[in-house]
Write an enzyme that holds these catalytic residues in place. Structure first.
Site, PDB file in Angstrom:
ATOM      1  N   LEU A 239       0.834  -1.239   0.102  1.00  0.00           N
ATOM      2  CA  LEU A 239       0.082   0.079   0.150  1.00  0.00           C
ATOM      3  C   LEU A 239       0.958   1.094  -0.122  1.00  0.00           C
ATOM      4  CD1 LEU A 239      -2.973  -0.913   2.328  1.00  0.00           C
ATOM      5  CD2 LEU A 239      -2.511  -1.906   0.081  1.00  0.00           C
ATOM      6  N   ASP A 240       0.919   1.709  -1.028  1.00  0.00           N
ATOM      7  CA  ASP A 240       1.775   2.949  -1.393  1.00  0.00           C
ATOM      8  C   ASP A 240       1.575   4.283  -0.858  1.00  0.00           C
ATOM      9  OD1 ASP A 240       4.236   4.394  -2.745  1.00  0.00           O
ATOM     10  OD2 ASP A 240       2.464   5.309  -3.656  1.00  0.00           O
TER      11      ASP A 240
END
Length: 584
Positions: A239-240
């Protein structure tokens, strides 16, 4: 778990997330839509995740790479990458993080134009699925923002169609002075739309426009994207920049409670489709804040250990491990069902925010100065008070470790291998950047071509040139790959290197960094001892308390440790993995 229990759990997440948000439709409707989008239907069995289960072990190594880090003429780069993996990493690497492989407009992939297709310059979904058949596929979910050149943002400007209400806007009159920023560019982007001038929120750059998760359509869209990636073989989701996901004007707009709850919701949905799929949060923030993303083993399965790279590089260029040791002693063991994701190099630079509070300003300043002397670049951010502070150091890890604060020396490769040995032995899942595996040096030509500091560590290798170097026993690339591969193979065979095996920090002198690992069944012990200085070091055997009834061996050199000896002599940057059992 019955479908109804899962339904109620999802709805509970939504009640928390949208407690202060007026919704067009009911939470019940949204709950049903989310579950249907994820493919969870009332008449089907629901997978039951086992609480506090570890879906990883000592065999797991993740290689981080761009889809085109290795190219070969007109061959699709993803095909070339698969060939590279099968030739050089088949016996060492079992998971591959392919950095964003979607059509993009900037930031080397992290400004996504279309989440549902593969960048044609790299290959196709067939190529992605081919890699996913042999390796655990880790894929990015660029969840905070997308490209300003996307169809969604075009529709926002036109005021119609999908995406027209996807983006967060602010008011220049608002006090936004305490918003946490990783960049020095203006936060708001003035944009002319069909409905007049709007000021779009841009945490990173004006080509990366932030989503507004207050709109449930955005959440639904990303659940649909997650389902697509699962169908294409994704086993790990990164999850950037997720820490910035939820915004409330008047706050610092980072790590807000709603952000944590969105992650919990995503985990709930994913693990009931396939419990073995794991979530890793990419939260490049101070250490204490980063730890909160574990939740109570109900949020991220793993978190990036962002403090490790700056602390370890600082240790090896100063020859002093006191800060690294203090940090390790302060780190809580990851409970079962969670793990640290350890890395010391990545496509980005060496982040300095995670070192705040761990290294003092003088130490950070000396580290920055040393890295600049080694050809590194510095990226800056705006502090809470508007001052510019160093945000990250842009340099390849190989060149970052070419010397000490005194300057370059002859120990570059040994120091580099020492860094990886320390990381490979630590509690957690190791991630190794392809350019570390290859011993790649700074790419100044790419920096000049792109004007981006981060390009220094994003070289694109010609496969034939690389093959020749890797096959030459005299090249730095061959030496690095050979020695790292040996260490990885040793690590993968040892139960005491399970990501959740016990870890205890040893109290040795400041030039020797040591810790003890014990397997989950308590049968294997490994003392990991590293000389982090450019001088020979001596340690007393009594300092590590080897049990006299066991036979001890250094797993790295295969030499027996004679308990009759009073001390051990370590060469500069030598690493010992002293174990009572050898499983290789």
């Amino acid at each position: 778990m019955t479908w109804q229990v899962l339904h109620d759990k999802v709805k509970h997440h939504l009640e928390y997330i949208y407690a202060d948000v007026p919704l067009e439709h009911s939470l019940e409707s949204l709950t049903m839509s989310l579950m249907e989008t994820m493919g969870i239907k009332p008449d089907e069995d629901v997978s039951l995740p086992q609480s506090h289960s570890n879906y990883w072990d000592e065999d797991d190594i993740i290689m981080i790479t761009y889809g085109d880090s290795v190219i070969d003429g007109d061959e699709r780069p993803l095909v070339t990458l698969n060939r590279f993996l099968n030739r050089y990493s088949k016996n060492t690497i079992n998971n591959v993080h392919i950095l964003p492989f979607f059509p993009y407009s900037s930031d080397d992939g992290f400004s996504v134009i279309d989440y549902s297709s593969v960048n044609e310059a790299l290959g196709s979904w067939d190529d992605i699925e081919a890699i996913a058949k042999d390796y655990g596929l880790m894929t990015d979910l660029v969840i905070n923002h997308c490209s300003a050149r996307s169809v969604w943002f075009d529709n926002f400007i036109k005021g119609e169609g999908p995406g027209s209400d996807f983006f967060f806007t602010g008011d220049p009159a608002d006090d936004l002075s305490i918003v946490t920023r990783p960049r020095v560019s203006p936060l708001l982007r003035e944009t002319e739309t069909k409905d007049g001038t709007k000021h779009v929120w841009c945490t990173f750059s004006h080509d990366q426009v932030d989503f507004d998760f207050r709109n449930p359509k955005v959440l639904l869209t990303f659940i649909d994207i997650i389902r697509l990636y699962i169908d294409k073989g994704a086993k790990i989701f990164r999850l950037d920049a997720v820490a910035f996901l939820w915004k409330i004007v008047g706050t610092n707009c980072i790590n807000l409670p709603q952000t944590h709850e969105v992650i919990r919701l995503i985990r709930t949905l994913i693990e009931h489709v396939d419990p073995s799929i794991i979530i890793i949060t990419e939260t490049n923030i101070p250490n204490r804040e980063n730890l909160t993303y574990f939740g109570n083993a109900n949020e991220a399965h793993a978190i990036y250990n962002f403090s490790l790279p700056p602390l370890l590089v600082n240790t090896l260029v100063t020859g002093n491990c006191k800060y690294l040791k203090s940090w390790m002693m302060s780190m809580p063991p990851a409970q079962n069902g969670t793990a640290y994701f350890n890395f010391i190099a990545s496509h980005d630079g060496i982040g300095l925010r995670p070192a705040e509070g761990l290294l003092d300003d003088e130490e950070i300043s000396e580290l920055v100065h040393t890295m600049q002397n080694f050809g590194g670049k510095i990226s800056w951010r705006a502090s809470d008070h508007g001052q510019q502070k160093p945000y990250e150091i842009n340099i390849t890890l190989f060149d970052a470790l070419q010397g000490t604060t005194k300057g370059p020396d002859k120990w570059q490769i040994d120091r580099f291998i020492c860094a990886h040995a320390i990381m490979l032995g630590m509690e957690g899942i190791p991630g190794i950047y392809i350019h570390s595996l290859l011993g790649t040096s700074n790419d100044y030509e790419k920096v000049a071509n792109t004007g981006q500091n981060r390009s220094i560590n994003r070289r694109r290798w010609d496969f034939k040139e690389l093959e020749a170097l890797l096959d030459s026993p005299y090249s730095q690339h061959h030496k690095v790959l050979t020695r790292l591969s040996q260490l990885i193979r040793i690590r993968k065979a040892q139960p005491a290197f399970h990501p959740n095996a016990t870890q205890f920090t040893l109290q040795l002198n400041e030039s020797i960094f040591g810790y003890w690992r014990q397997s989950l069944d308590r049968k294997q012990s490994i003392f990991c001892i590293s000389n982090v200085s450019d001088e020979e070091q001596t340690i007393l055997l009594s300092d590590i308390n080897l049990i006299g009834t066991d036979n001890w061996i250094d797993l790295v050199t295969r030499q027996q440790i004679a308990l009759s000896d009073a001390f051990l002599q370590l060469k500069p940057y030598q690493v010992l993995w002293i174990s009572n059992q050898d499983f290789e």
